[in-house]
Design a protein around this motif. Structure first.
Motif: not given
Length: 709
Positions: A435-442, A500-503, A529-539
């Motif tokens: 998976g891709g990485l969530g962005a770090i807070r601006f 002020n919050s991460n993705g 062979a399921d795909g994984g579940d997304r995560s919440w980063g705050g934003a």
């Protein structure tokens, strides 16, 4: 039209060649010939050489707690009896010569009733394991005594035995050959504090004189302490240590006191002359040693999951303490009060996983991911977890004989992880993409954009404030119905940050597996062979991973298990992978999601030289290969806004095949060519060239292509 979509991060895959057969015959087969088919070797050839021998994951006792474990010093093996889970009490005996190789259930001639919270110890008088007491499912408390001779149980005629009890201990002295029943709870469920001595022929009540009132607590374990030639008991309720010597109890002051709750175990190590305490309902994974009249918290290099109501024993032959099963925190999903279906060994300072529910299949031994087995047997209750190899290839299991999947094969992509500012990628299953990485807070990074999911159908990232990442995609973007080539699922895109919050991080794609047998494949368990579940980063949320792929090829496909290649948290078919079944005879009644396609076996072309795309250069400058997809360590830095030339190189992709690009920058996603522009295709030299208008700053570039093989 079935298409294959290729992408600059595609790794090499290998498929198998099959022998030819007459397809016209297949159409004539009916249920009338079922018995004939099941008894004959049909013409499918998996290609297995059998060089890797049989694959048999260790068998382990089922989920249980309250069982007892001892060590048979005559036969040099561990013995486990009884225990329960839910309302089922097990009248079962299991033995193990080597816990790493699993356990074997013994069909004894003598029936011993199932029980919980009994006690077991080695009797140096008769050189047999002794089991005493416990309670049955109906609540009956027991005071029967049984001896194990290596193959069967014999009830011991012990004259006048101690009163019925459970939660008690058995302690033994190899020098005097005495054995003691210590404390526990009686038939009225009251705490008792008596000590009874066994001399090999009769019991003697030693009483409980000198008892401290504070000893009137439950949750105790006792052992014989050789250096002091006395019985030592630890009460976890009162956190006090008591010594029984010459018929009287006295409290033993210690500097440290294990805080462990109920259900802990103590095993005496005769080599170090110390007692090893582990577990308990209040435990935090600590290991304690009693030595020199003190409790010592051991600084272990490794640890095992917390648990209570497990079994434990010491082997003088291997100089190790083992812990078996119990109630634990689940190592897969982090929940508590679930069964510990495993065996661990302890030799200070290391705990070592030996066998159990989780069997770790090490793919690093094969660079191409291909194994040539004779037979494959995954027993019920066993979960196979795959350790990916360096090339992250799919799993290819070939077998000359029968394949039985009664347990679980787990090839799921990882769930999106917490965004702590590091490159904490959620990996795909074997053959699946990250998976891709969530962005770090601006206000920290100066950037809102997450990073794209990996793989040919990788999800787009969020690029504007708090924008969610897109899910990974599989079936609509690559992979044909025949699963040629065999590829895993793609990762979800990372979510965008806010001021002020991460993705949130994207999840990994499901893995890919091909199982082929010259004879039969029977699936009564599950292949995941399921795909994984997304995560919440705050934003924002990242995207879900897409499902992977499952392909089974054999003479016959049998059973009624489960085949899952679903996408992400919703486990629907929208982001699902592919499932393919090929056999002459297919009564396999598996539940499949997404629905499978099925035919007689079809010979597979050799994909030794697979198609691939790589970003060759940007304005004449070479870029990272393969692309990282990470804006924190970018593929390119656009030093100024304007037009750049991007050259993509291809391998094994036909001339004239269209190629597309996805450029992710800190504020937008650029897809080329634009909808109104003509296709950009692979030229005679194998390259495709793009002109792109880009902003100044960091960027990632991904290339994609679709064609019919």
């Amino acid at each position: 039209m079935n298409t294959n979509k290729w992408h600059n991060q595609q790794t090499h895959r290998r498929s198998i060649n099959s022998s030819n057969w007459t397809k016209a015959t297949v159409g004539l087969l009916t249920l009338v010939f079922t018995a004939f088919l099941q008894g004959q070797d049909l013409p499918f050839d998996s290609g297995s050489t059998g060089a890797d021998g049989p694959l048999l994951t260790p068998t382990h006792p089922s989920n249980r707690q309250g069982h007892v474990v001892g060590y048979d010093e005559t036969n040099n093996q561990y013995v486990l009896f009884g225990g329960y889970w839910s309302s089922t009490y097990y009248p079962e005996t299991w033995v193990s010569d080597d816990p790493a190789l699993g356990w074997t259930k013994v069909d004894t001639d003598t029936f011993v009733s199932g029980r919980s919270n009994s006690a077991m110890a080695w009797d140096y008088n008769s050189n047999r394991l002794i089991m005493f007491g416990g309670h049955r499912a109906d609540g009956t408390k027991l005071n029967d005594m049984w001896a194990w001779d290596g193959s069967d149980w014999t009830e011991v005629d012990d004259g006048t035995p101690p009163p019925a009890r459970y939660w008690h201990s058995l302690a033994t002295d190899p020098v005097s050959k005495k054995m003691w029943v210590v404390a526990g709870r009686n038939a009225s469920n009251q705490v008792i504090k008596d000590v009874w001595e066994w001399n090999g022929t009769a019991w003697t009540d030693l009483g409980n004189t000198g008892i401290d009132p504070s000893f009137n607590y439950s949750y105790e374990r006792a052992f014989y302490d050789a250096p002091s030639d006395s019985i030592v008991l630890y009460s976890s309720w009162s956190q006090k240590t008591f010594r029984f010597d010459e018929g009287a109890w006295s409290e033993l002051a210690t500097a440290s006191k294990p805080v462990v709750g109920q259900g802990f175990t103590i095993a005496w190590n005769s080599t170090t002359n110390s007692a090893i305490l582990f577990g308990g309902s209040s435990d935090t994974g600590q290991t304690w040693e009693f030595k020199g009249d003190e409790w010592i918290l051991l600084a272990t290099d490794t640890s095992l999951p917390d648990r209570y109501n497990h079994g434990s024993a010491y082997s003088p032959d291997d100089d190790e303490v083992i812990v078996v099963a119990g109630v634990m925190d689940n190592v897969w999903n982090g929940t508590s009060n679930l069964p510990g279906y495993d065996t661990w060994s302890f030799t200070n300072p290391n705990w070592t996983y030996e066998s159990g529910r989780f069997y770790y299949f090490d793919m690093t031994e094969k660079a191409d991911g291909v194994w040539n087995f004779t037979t494959i047997d995954i027993p019920s209750g066993s979960e196979v977890i795959f350790t990916r190899n360096a090339a992250n290839t799919p799993v290819v299991w070939l077998a000359t004989g029968n394949v039985n999947i009664n347990g679980l094969l787990r090839l799921d992509g990882e769930n999106g992880k917490a965004n702590d500012g590091s490159d904490n990628y959620a990996l795909g299953g074997p053959g699946g993409a990250a998976g891709g990485l969530g962005a770090i807070r601006f206000d920290v990074s100066g950037n809102y954009a997450g990073t794209p999911g990996q793989g040919a159908g990788g999800g787009a990232p969020g690029v504007t404030s708090a924008q969610y990442g897109s899910d990974g995609n599989f079936r609509s973007t690559y992979g044909n119905t025949l699963l040629l080539p065999l590829v895993g699922g793609s990762g979800g895109g990372g979510g965008a940050s806010s001021d002020n919050s991460n993705g949130g991080h994207g999840a990994g794609g499901g893995g890919a597996i091909l199982i082929a047998s010259d004879l039969d494949i029977t699936v009564n368990g599950t292949i995941n062979a399921d795909g994984g579940d997304r995560s919440w980063g705050g934003a924002s949320y990242g995207g879900d991973g897409s499902g992977g792929s499952i392909k089974l090829m054999a003479d016959r496909l049998l059973g009624s298990g489960n085949l899952w290649a679903r996408g992400g948290r919703s486990k629907t078919n929208e982001a699902g992978g592919r499932i393919r079944l090929e056999a002459f005879f297919r009564p396999l009644a598996a539940k499949a999601s997404p629905p499978s396609s099925a035919t007689a076996p079809i010979a597979a072309p050799d994909f030794g030289d697979l198609p691939s795309l790589t970003i060759l250069s940007v304005d004449g400058e070479n870029v990272a290969v393969p692309s990282t997809g990470n804006l924190q360590t970018p593929d390119v830095v656009f030093t100024a806004a304007g037009t750049v030339t991007i050259v993509v190189d291809s391998e094994n992709i036909p001339e004239g095949t269209p190629v597309t690009l996805r450029i992710t920058t800190s504020g937008e996603i650029i897809n080329l060519p634009a909808a109104e522009d003509p296709d950009v295709t692979v030229g005679v030299d194998g390259t495709a060239s793009f002109e792109a208008e880009v902003p100044a700053g960091l960027g990632t570039i991904q290339a994609f292509s679709e064609f019919t093989p």
